[in-house]
Design an enzyme around this catalytic site. Structure first.
Site, PDB file in Angstrom:
ATOM      1  N   HIS A  18       0.842  -1.211   0.000  1.00 40.40           N
ATOM      2  CA  HIS A  18       0.000   0.000   0.000  1.00 40.40           C
ATOM      3  C   HIS A  18       0.875   1.258   0.000  1.00 40.40           C
ATOM      4  CE1 HIS A  18      -3.089  -2.622   2.312  1.00 40.40           C
ATOM      5  NE2 HIS A  18      -3.600  -2.410   1.120  1.00 40.40           N
ATOM      6  N   LYS A  42     -18.541  -5.374   7.900  1.00 45.05           N
ATOM      7  CA  LYS A  42     -17.401  -6.284   7.821  1.00 45.05           C
ATOM      8  C   LYS A  42     -16.575  -6.134   9.094  1.00 45.05           C
ATOM      9  CE  LYS A  42     -13.513  -6.740   4.747  1.00 45.05           C
ATOM     10  NZ  LYS A  42     -12.838  -6.143   3.616  1.00 45.05           N
ATOM     11  N   ARG A  91      -2.000  -5.804  -8.226  1.00 43.87           N
ATOM     12  CA  ARG A  91      -0.903  -6.724  -7.929  1.00 43.87           C
ATOM     13  C   ARG A  91      -0.770  -7.791  -8.998  1.00 43.87           C
ATOM     14  NH1 ARG A  91      -3.189  -8.014  -2.126  1.00 43.87           N
ATOM     15  NH2 ARG A  91      -4.937  -8.155  -3.557  1.00 43.87           N
ATOM     16  N   SER A 129      -3.171  -7.584   3.152  1.00 47.48           N
ATOM     17  CA  SER A 129      -3.387  -7.389   4.590  1.00 47.48           C
ATOM     18  C   SER A 129      -3.808  -8.690   5.250  1.00 47.48           C
ATOM     19  CB  SER A 129      -4.466  -6.331   4.825  1.00 47.48           C
ATOM     20  OG  SER A 129      -4.075  -5.108   4.277  1.00 47.48           O
TER      21      SER A 129
HETATM   22  O1  PNS Z   1      -9.003  -2.540   0.322  1.00 48.24           O
HETATM   23  P1  PNS Z   1     -10.320  -2.980  -0.243  1.00 48.24           P
HETATM   24  O2  PNS Z   1     -11.120  -3.676   0.830  1.00 48.24           O
HETATM   25  O3  PNS Z   1     -10.150  -3.803  -1.484  1.00 48.24           O
HETATM   26  O4  PNS Z   1     -11.112  -1.639  -0.654  1.00 48.24           O
HETATM   27  C1  PNS Z   1     -12.409  -1.716  -1.188  1.00 48.24           C
HETATM   28  C2  PNS Z   1     -13.083  -0.321  -1.210  1.00 48.24           C
HETATM   29  C3  PNS Z   1     -13.040   0.324   0.152  1.00 48.24           C
HETATM   30  C4  PNS Z   1     -12.358   0.566  -2.199  1.00 48.24           C
HETATM   31  C5  PNS Z   1     -14.560  -0.526  -1.686  1.00 48.24           C
HETATM   32  O5  PNS Z   1     -15.154  -1.544  -0.946  1.00 48.24           O
HETATM   33  C6  PNS Z   1     -15.413   0.732  -1.553  1.00 48.24           C
HETATM   34  O6  PNS Z   1     -15.212   1.690  -2.272  1.00 48.24           O
HETATM   35  N1  PNS Z   1     -16.372   0.711  -0.612  1.00 48.24           N
HETATM   36  C7  PNS Z   1     -17.231   1.842  -0.333  1.00 48.24           C
HETATM   37  C8  PNS Z   1     -18.665   1.571  -0.774  1.00 48.24           C
HETATM   38  C9  PNS Z   1     -18.816   1.784  -2.271  1.00 48.24           C
HETATM   39  O7  PNS Z   1     -18.671   2.863  -2.798  1.00 48.24           O
HETATM   40  N2  PNS Z   1     -19.098   0.679  -2.966  1.00 48.24           N
HETATM   41  C10 PNS Z   1     -19.282   0.680  -4.396  1.00 48.24           C
HETATM   42  C11 PNS Z   1     -17.999   0.357  -5.126  1.00 48.24           C
HETATM   43  S1  PNS Z   1     -18.409  -0.246  -6.706  1.00 48.24           S
END
Ligand code: PNS
Length: 162
Positions: A18, A42, A91, A129
């Site tokens: 990150h 979550k 990645r 993570s």
């Molecule tokens: O590190 P991650 O868990 O892969 O990040 C995922 C994240 C936080 C980018 C995604 O879950 C997100 O944007 N969540 C907020 C809710 C949202 O906007 N969802 C629609 C995305 S299509």
């Protein structure tokens, strides 16, 4: 024109992978906001306060990076911050399908916001993570893939019960 980018994620905890992406984003954009998702649906290993603290410590050396948290829809947060760009790291090909779908969905919701992908350094291509948490939990070595502040927090968290 000044461009602000949001680099969103769970960062549970932040890894060197990150940090690499955030540093590269900071070299491209004027401001980068590392934004940590508060997700009530979550369960996370670390609280949002802990995750923000670790990210701030790990990224304090980069002047144009700030750390924040958000809940709700990402595009609402990006608009609220007057940011034009969402940064995500890639990645491996296995990341691509999920990231592609998310980028297209975000573009449908907010056509004016661009998703910008940054490819990781190969040495972090296997780092996540969740694998860091699991490897540490079972006694494996993670010092070289997380910043010191995270390593110390992991010791405090998982060694307590040993
Ligand atoms: O590190 P991650 O868990 O892969 O990040 C995922 C994240 C936080 C980018 C995604 O879950 C997100 O944007 N969540 C907020 C809710 C949202 O906007 N969802 C629609 C995305 S299509």
């Amino acid at each position: 024109m000044k461009i602000t980018a949001v680099y969103p994620g769970s960062f549970d905890p932040i890894t060197n992978g990150h940090i690499y992406i955030a540093e590269r984003a900071a070299a491209v954009f004027d401001e980068v906001i590392v934004s940590i998702l508060v997700n009530e649906r979550k369960t996370s290993a670390f609280t949002v306060e802990e995750r923000c603290f670790m990210a701030r410590e790990a990224l304090g050396h980069v002047d144009n990076i700030t750390v924040d948290s958000f809940n709700g829809l990402l595009i609402d947060y990006v608009r609220q911050k007057h940011a034009g760009v969402i940064v995500r790291g890639l990645r491996a090909m296995s990341d691509f399908e999920y990231e592609f779908q998310m980028a297209l969905m975000n573009r449908k919701l907010a056509p004016e916001i661009e998703t910008f992908f940054i490819v990781t350094d190969p040495k972090y291509s296997y780092v996540s993570s969740s694998s860091v948490r699991e490897i540490f939990h079972f006694g494996g070595t993670v010092e070289d893939v997380v910043p010191d502040v995270v390593y110390e927090k992991l010791k405090g968290r998982y060694n307590a019960g040993r």
